[in-house]
Scaffold this active site. Structure first.
Site, PDB file in Angstrom:
ATOM      1  N   LYS A  74     -19.173  13.063 -48.321  1.00  0.00           N
ATOM      2  CA  LYS A  74     -19.253  13.393 -49.752  1.00  0.00           C
ATOM      3  C   LYS A  74     -20.308  12.523 -50.454  1.00  0.00           C
ATOM      4  O   LYS A  74     -21.064  13.007 -51.306  1.00  0.00           O
ATOM      5  CB  LYS A  74     -17.861  13.200 -50.370  1.00  0.00           C
ATOM      6  CG  LYS A  74     -17.795  13.210 -51.869  1.00  0.00           C
ATOM      7  CD  LYS A  74     -18.128  14.555 -52.481  1.00  0.00           C
ATOM      8  CE  LYS A  74     -18.036  14.467 -53.995  1.00  0.00           C
ATOM      9  NZ  LYS A  74     -18.685  15.599 -54.656  1.00  0.00           N
ATOM     10  N   LYS A 123     -21.356   6.226 -60.177  1.00  0.00           N
ATOM     11  CA  LYS A 123     -20.380   5.635 -59.254  1.00  0.00           C
ATOM     12  C   LYS A 123     -20.596   6.145 -57.830  1.00  0.00           C
ATOM     13  O   LYS A 123     -20.617   5.377 -56.861  1.00  0.00           O
ATOM     14  CB  LYS A 123     -18.968   6.000 -59.744  1.00  0.00           C
ATOM     15  CG  LYS A 123     -17.833   5.674 -58.821  1.00  0.00           C
ATOM     16  CD  LYS A 123     -16.932   6.783 -58.325  1.00  0.00           C
ATOM     17  CE  LYS A 123     -16.906   8.137 -58.862  1.00  0.00           C
ATOM     18  NZ  LYS A 123     -16.071   9.120 -58.240  1.00  0.00           N
TER      19      LYS A 123
HETATM   20  P1  NAD Z   1     -12.303  13.790 -65.308  1.00  0.00           P
HETATM   21  O1  NAD Z   1     -12.496  12.485 -65.983  1.00  0.00           O
HETATM   22  O2  NAD Z   1     -12.644  15.045 -66.025  1.00  0.00           O
HETATM   23  O3  NAD Z   1     -10.786  13.931 -64.815  1.00  0.00           O
HETATM   24  C1  NAD Z   1     -10.022  12.847 -64.375  1.00  0.00           C
HETATM   25  C2  NAD Z   1      -8.621  12.960 -64.956  1.00  0.00           C
HETATM   26  O4  NAD Z   1      -7.869  11.831 -64.526  1.00  0.00           O
HETATM   27  C3  NAD Z   1      -8.600  12.961 -66.497  1.00  0.00           C
HETATM   28  O5  NAD Z   1      -7.844  14.061 -66.983  1.00  0.00           O
HETATM   29  C4  NAD Z   1      -7.955  11.614 -66.849  1.00  0.00           C
HETATM   30  O6  NAD Z   1      -7.192  11.660 -68.029  1.00  0.00           O
HETATM   31  C5  NAD Z   1      -7.098  11.370 -65.618  1.00  0.00           C
HETATM   32  N1  NAD Z   1      -6.775   9.956 -65.431  1.00  0.00           N
HETATM   33  C6  NAD Z   1      -7.614   8.891 -65.546  1.00  0.00           C
HETATM   34  N2  NAD Z   1      -6.943   7.756 -65.279  1.00  0.00           N
HETATM   35  C7  NAD Z   1      -5.669   8.118 -64.985  1.00  0.00           C
HETATM   36  C8  NAD Z   1      -4.508   7.391 -64.626  1.00  0.00           C
HETATM   37  N3  NAD Z   1      -4.522   6.056 -64.502  1.00  0.00           N
HETATM   38  N4  NAD Z   1      -3.367   8.079 -64.420  1.00  0.00           N
HETATM   39  C9  NAD Z   1      -3.328   9.435 -64.534  1.00  0.00           C
HETATM   40  N5  NAD Z   1      -4.399  10.170 -64.873  1.00  0.00           N
HETATM   41  C10 NAD Z   1      -5.557   9.515 -65.088  1.00  0.00           C
HETATM   42  O7  NAD Z   1     -13.116  13.686 -63.925  1.00  0.00           O
HETATM   43  P2  NAD Z   1     -13.566  14.881 -62.961  1.00  0.00           P
HETATM   44  O8  NAD Z   1     -14.975  15.253 -63.271  1.00  0.00           O
HETATM   45  O9  NAD Z   1     -12.495  15.904 -62.909  1.00  0.00           O
HETATM   46  O10 NAD Z   1     -13.630  14.088 -61.572  1.00  0.00           O
HETATM   47  C11 NAD Z   1     -12.456  13.746 -60.846  1.00  0.00           C
HETATM   48  C12 NAD Z   1     -12.891  13.269 -59.458  1.00  0.00           C
HETATM   49  O11 NAD Z   1     -13.552  14.352 -58.784  1.00  0.00           O
HETATM   50  C13 NAD Z   1     -13.880  12.099 -59.498  1.00  0.00           C
HETATM   51  O12 NAD Z   1     -13.615  11.246 -58.411  1.00  0.00           O
HETATM   52  C14 NAD Z   1     -15.230  12.780 -59.354  1.00  0.00           C
HETATM   53  O13 NAD Z   1     -16.197  11.911 -58.804  1.00  0.00           O
HETATM   54  C15 NAD Z   1     -14.873  13.933 -58.419  1.00  0.00           C
HETATM   55  N6  NAD Z   1     -15.731  15.122 -58.540  1.00  0.00           N
HETATM   56  C16 NAD Z   1     -16.143  15.607 -59.759  1.00  0.00           C
HETATM   57  C17 NAD Z   1     -16.946  16.746 -59.797  1.00  0.00           C
HETATM   58  C18 NAD Z   1     -17.438  17.342 -61.100  1.00  0.00           C
HETATM   59  O14 NAD Z   1     -18.381  18.150 -61.068  1.00  0.00           O
HETATM   60  N7  NAD Z   1     -16.869  17.014 -62.248  1.00  0.00           N
HETATM   61  C19 NAD Z   1     -17.303  17.399 -58.613  1.00  0.00           C
HETATM   62  C20 NAD Z   1     -16.826  16.903 -57.401  1.00  0.00           C
HETATM   63  C21 NAD Z   1     -16.049  15.762 -57.368  1.00  0.00           C
END
Ligand code: NAD
Length: 300
Positions: free
Chosen positions: A172, A241
């Site tokens: 990834k 990150k």
């Molecule tokens: P995001 O910030 O939109 O979602 C993360 C969620 O986690 C939020 O709703 C937040 O409120 C919640 N959260 C944060 N701390 C928390 C805690 N302590 N307890 C419970 N909930 C908590 O992020 P995202 O874009 O959905 O990304 C999530 C993961 O997926 C990351 O690791 C990111 O690198 C990965 N990712 C993102 C994408 C993208 O395009 N957005 C694509 C692939 C992978």
């Protein structure tokens, strides 16, 4: 399996649509997120709302995570009121990009408590999460990975990488370095074209019909840069990150990443200038400013 109850923690930009697809597929969900606005649409569709990660892990034997950073994943799993405190959980599936070091440490800590850890980072962005067309990279015990494969197939295509914890995370990180690099280099090429007098839409069409086409020219430019909306759905802080984790991992393995270090710095600049919550397509704005042009479609 229709009707099976799953736990889901972290239902933001990616976790929200992925959890929604599980409901579509007939699974029942128990969800937790520190932001109530994230859980509300799922609760409205019948998901049970938990007050903590531990409560999710006391309701469901399989718990999925989609959380921002390795320290957050570690504390949600191993910290107070965390997943490891639940009395039903047998398998934790991490859909987040957590990097191999955190994955290895968490897998070891959970293994000591007879809880399985499966890495399942995903690629394909919010559109892929909505459509179920993500690439899902899997590592962990093969028998467990096989057993949960029907769940992961709800999100897209699965790729088993091996039993070693964190191995899928390495795949990834390599993927995400390339995704960020594509935005940086495509922005440089487009800024040059615009400054010379080319219509950026024409240039994108040429690149996408030619050998320069990439994920930025095919998706990010048409959706979020040519339109000037900068709303692809991935935060600069999270891309930064990922690239940081990637370059650090390469260094630990003795693999030089000269160009990777430049991409990391481009994200550091974007993060400093536009903030951690900006969309990672804001990389283009940095290059636009340096070039003194805007890469916008003339049609809008
Ligand atoms: P995001 O910030 O939109 O979602 C993360 C969620 O986690 C939020 O709703 C937040 O409120 C919640 N959260 C944060 N701390 C928390 C805690 N302590 N307890 C419970 N909930 C908590 O992020 P995202 O874009 O959905 O990304 C999530 C993961 O997926 C990351 O690791 C990111 O690198 C990965 N990712 C993102 C994408 C993208 O395009 N957005 C694509 C692939 C992978």
């Amino acid at each position: 399996m229709t009707g099976q109850l799953l736990g889901f923690i972290g239902v933001g930009r990616m976790g929200g649509p992925m959890a929604g697809r599980l409901l579509d597929a007939g699974y029942r969900l128990c969800v937790y997120d520190s932001n109530p606005a994230s859980t509300a649409p799922l609760v409205a569709r019948g998901a049970k709302l938990a007050k903590s990660a531990a409560e999710v892990a006391s309701a469901a034997d399989i718990v999925l995570l989609s959380l921002p950073t390795p320290p957050i994943v570690t504390s949600v799993v191993l910290g107070p009121n965390g997943v490891s405190q639940g009395n039903a959980v047998k398998t934790v599936i991490d859909l987040s990009t957590s990097g191999p070091s955190a994955a290895t440490a968490i897998a070891k800590a959970l293994g000591d408590r007879q809880i399985n850890w499966i890495d399942a980072p995903v690629s394909g962005g919010v559109p892929g999460a909505e459509k179920g067309t993500l690439a899902v990279m899997v590592s962990g015990p093969k028998a467990i990975a096989d057993a949960i494969d029907p769940i992961l197939k709800v999100f897209g295509k699965t790729f088993f990488t091996g039993e070693k914890p964190g191995l899928a995370q390495v795949a990834k990180l390599g993927n995400n370095l390339l995704a960020a690099a594509a935005i940086v280099l495509s922005s440089e090429a487009l800024a040059m074209g615009v400054k010379a007098g080319l219509d950026p839409q024409v240039m994108i069409d040429i690149i996408n019909a030619g050998s320069g086409r990439n994920s930025a020219t095919q998706d990010k430019f048409p959706k979020s840069i040519l339109t000037g909306t900068f709303d692809y759905g991935f935060a600069t802080a999270l891309s930064y990150k990922d690239v940081r984790l990637c370059v650090d991992e390469a260094e630990a393995l003795g693999v030089p990443m000269v160009a990777g270090a430049v991409i990391r710095q481009m994200l550091a600049v974007t993060n400093a200038k536009y903030g951690p919550d900006s969309d990672f397509t804001s990389i283009a704005k940095v290059i636009e400013e340096w070039a003194g042009v805007e890469i916008r479609s003339k049609k809008t």
